[in-house]
Design an enzyme around this catalytic site. Structure first.
Site, PDB file in Angstrom:
ATOM      1  N   ASP A  36       0.812  -1.210   0.000  1.00 12.74           N
ATOM      2  CA  ASP A  36       0.000   0.000   0.000  1.00 12.74           C
ATOM      3  C   ASP A  36       0.852   1.269   0.000  1.00 12.74           C
ATOM      4  O   ASP A  36       1.362   1.681   1.042  1.00 12.74           O
ATOM      5  CB  ASP A  36      -0.888  -0.026   1.259  1.00 12.74           C
ATOM      6  CG  ASP A  36      -1.732   1.222   1.387  1.00 12.74           C
ATOM      7  OD1 ASP A  36      -2.175   1.522   2.516  1.00 12.74           O
ATOM      8  OD2 ASP A  36      -1.943   1.899   0.377  1.00 12.74           O
ATOM      9  N   ASP A 220      -1.853   5.651  -5.076  1.00 12.96           N
ATOM     10  CA  ASP A 220      -2.179   4.772  -3.954  1.00 12.96           C
ATOM     11  C   ASP A 220      -2.550   3.365  -4.404  1.00 12.96           C
ATOM     12  O   ASP A 220      -3.689   3.099  -4.809  1.00 12.96           O
ATOM     13  CB  ASP A 220      -3.339   5.387  -3.157  1.00 12.96           C
ATOM     14  CG  ASP A 220      -3.661   4.579  -1.916  1.00 12.96           C
ATOM     15  OD1 ASP A 220      -4.573   4.981  -1.167  1.00 12.96           O
ATOM     16  OD2 ASP A 220      -3.007   3.539  -1.692  1.00 12.96           O
TER      17      ASP A 220
HETATM   18  N1  LIG Z   1      -4.434   3.312   1.119  1.00 11.45           N
HETATM   19  C1  LIG Z   1      -5.730   2.624   1.199  1.00 11.45           C
HETATM   20  C2  LIG Z   1      -5.625   1.453   2.130  1.00 11.45           C
HETATM   21  O1  LIG Z   1      -4.730   0.489   1.621  1.00 11.45           O
HETATM   22  C3  LIG Z   1      -6.949   0.804   2.373  1.00 11.45           C
HETATM   23  S1  LIG Z   1      -6.815  -0.273   3.790  1.00 11.45           S
HETATM   24  C4  LIG Z   1      -7.844  -1.579   3.383  1.00 11.45           C
HETATM   25  C5  LIG Z   1      -9.107  -1.632   3.958  1.00 11.45           C
HETATM   26  C6  LIG Z   1      -9.939  -2.720   3.665  1.00 11.45           C
HETATM   27  C7  LIG Z   1      -9.530  -3.694   2.759  1.00 11.45           C
HETATM   28  C8  LIG Z   1      -8.272  -3.614   2.171  1.00 11.45           C
HETATM   29  C9  LIG Z   1      -7.429  -2.547   2.467  1.00 11.45           C
HETATM   30  C10 LIG Z   1      -8.010   1.881   2.644  1.00 11.45           C
HETATM   31  O2  LIG Z   1      -8.708   2.190   1.453  1.00 11.45           O
HETATM   32  C11 LIG Z   1      -8.110   3.371   0.883  1.00 11.45           C
HETATM   33  C12 LIG Z   1      -6.852   3.580   1.698  1.00 11.45           C
HETATM   34  O3  LIG Z   1      -7.328   3.080   2.938  1.00 11.45           O
END
Ligand SMILES: N[C@H]1[C@H](O)[C@@H](Sc2ccccc2)[C@@H]2OC[C@H]1O2
Length: 331
Positions: A36, A220
């Site tokens: 991420d 992102d």
């Molecule tokens: N940067 C992103 C992150 O990776 C996800 S966390 C996530 C939550 C549920 C399922 C999978 C991942 C969340 O959505 C947008 C931003 O925050």
């Protein structure tokens, strides 16, 4: 030592997220984590996560690793842009992805996860690839895997080659020329507060005229869709028969049978085109004639987000040199 690892879509029907195999500890424990670039915590489902919150996820058990060390007195707690969150304590341990090993990586073990994580059995945690300033560990913030690995890589870079409904790759330490066509266009990155923030030079809908504009947004990999200013998405969906911005469905929806235009965004003097098929994101529910758009308004977010729908149309270089830059190429 450079490395390469798979980015695997967790759902065969639509690209909601991508996971990458990693190993943690001694003997190695394999988990599949969501890499991420929009956050900077490396956290995992663990033996500290209540069983009621674990639904099929693999877990990391530090007590079974001879190289795990508790980072005493340290905790973490993170809230994501989509309202999900998690919190817990911290160990250091050996962490390997695609052949790249960091021997004392901060691994944040979850003691609580929100329902949206519990409900995604294929995601066993996240690897934050944003800037370490965003790390939530208290009282001492920890470094990301990339920041720890950088000095051991041939070049302080990682690349994302995400694909539509197919397995892609994250490469660490090198740029694989076979993964893109033409030239890579590098743009400046604003590292405050810690996202890979860059400015796109404009957009075009389908074969229409290019509209020069400065669109500041974050790259992102952890966000499924792409969220852009209202005037941009209104002009896009205005070209689609039957498209409406639905309060009920929480965004632009359209008849699945409607023809969609592609969407082009500027990267300096160059541009990237997102094929229409990527923007026909998913049926509302299995078999529904109503489809949800992959391009949505960012007006309620307060930030423009170039998520997977845009990233998978390009080969993206996250250059962690000083100063950092972000590179875009067609593929
Ligand atoms: N940067 C992103 C992150 O990776 C996800 S966390 C996530 C939550 C549920 C399922 C999978 C991942 C969340 O959505 C947008 C931003 O925050």
């Amino acid at each position: 030592e450079n490395g390469s690892a798979a980015a695997i879509p967790i759902d065969p029907r639509f690209d909601i997220a991508y996971v990458t195999p990693v190993t943690i500890g001694t003997p190695p424990q394999t988990l599949y984590l969501d890499f991420d670039t929009g956050s900077s915590d490396l956290w995992v489902f663990s033996s500290h996560t209540p069983e009621s919150q674990v639904r099929g996820q693999r877990i990391y058990s530090p007590e079974k690793s001879s190289t795990a060390k508790l980072l005493a007195g340290h905790t973490w707690s993170i809230l994501y842009g989509d309202g999900s969150g998690s919190l817990g304590n911290v160990y250091t341990d050996n962490f390997t992805v695609g052949g790249v090993t960091v021997t004392s990586q901060a691994v944040q073990t979850a003691q609580q996860v929100s329902y949206s994580f519990t409900s995604q059995s294929e995601i066993h945690g996240l690897v934050g690839l944003g800037f370490s300033t965003l790390n939530t560990v208290f009282p001492n913030g920890q470094l990301t895997f990339f920041d720890n690995a950088k000095s051991t890589l041939d070049s302080p870079v990682f690349t994302a080659d995400l694909k539509w409904k197919k397995e892609g790759t994250y490469d660490f330490g090198f740029i694989d020329e076979t993964k893109y066509t033409g030239e890579i266009t590098y743009l400046p990155v604003q590292t405050d507060p810690g996202y890979w923030t860059f400015t796109s030079s404009g957009y075009a809908v389908g074969d229409g005229a290019f509209h020069p504009a400065s669109i500041v947004g974050i790259a992102d990999t952890g966000t499924s869709l792409t969220y852009l200013p209202a005037e941009v998405v209104t002009s896009y969906w205005g070209q689609v028969d039957g498209a409406v911005d639905s309060d009920y469905y929480g965004g632009y929806v359209f008849p699945c049978s409607s023809k969609l235009p592609s969407f082009t965004f500027g990267v300096g003097p160059a541009n990237i085109t997102i094929p229409a098929s990527y923007i026909n994101y998913a049926q509302i529910t299995e078999g529904s004639p109503v489809c949800f758009g992959g391009l949505q308004s960012s007006s309620w977010l307060g930030v423009n987000i170039w998520g997977d729908v845009a990233l998978k149309a390009a080969f993206v270089v996250f250059n962690g040199a000083n100063p950092p830059t972000i590179g875009w190429a067609k593929k």
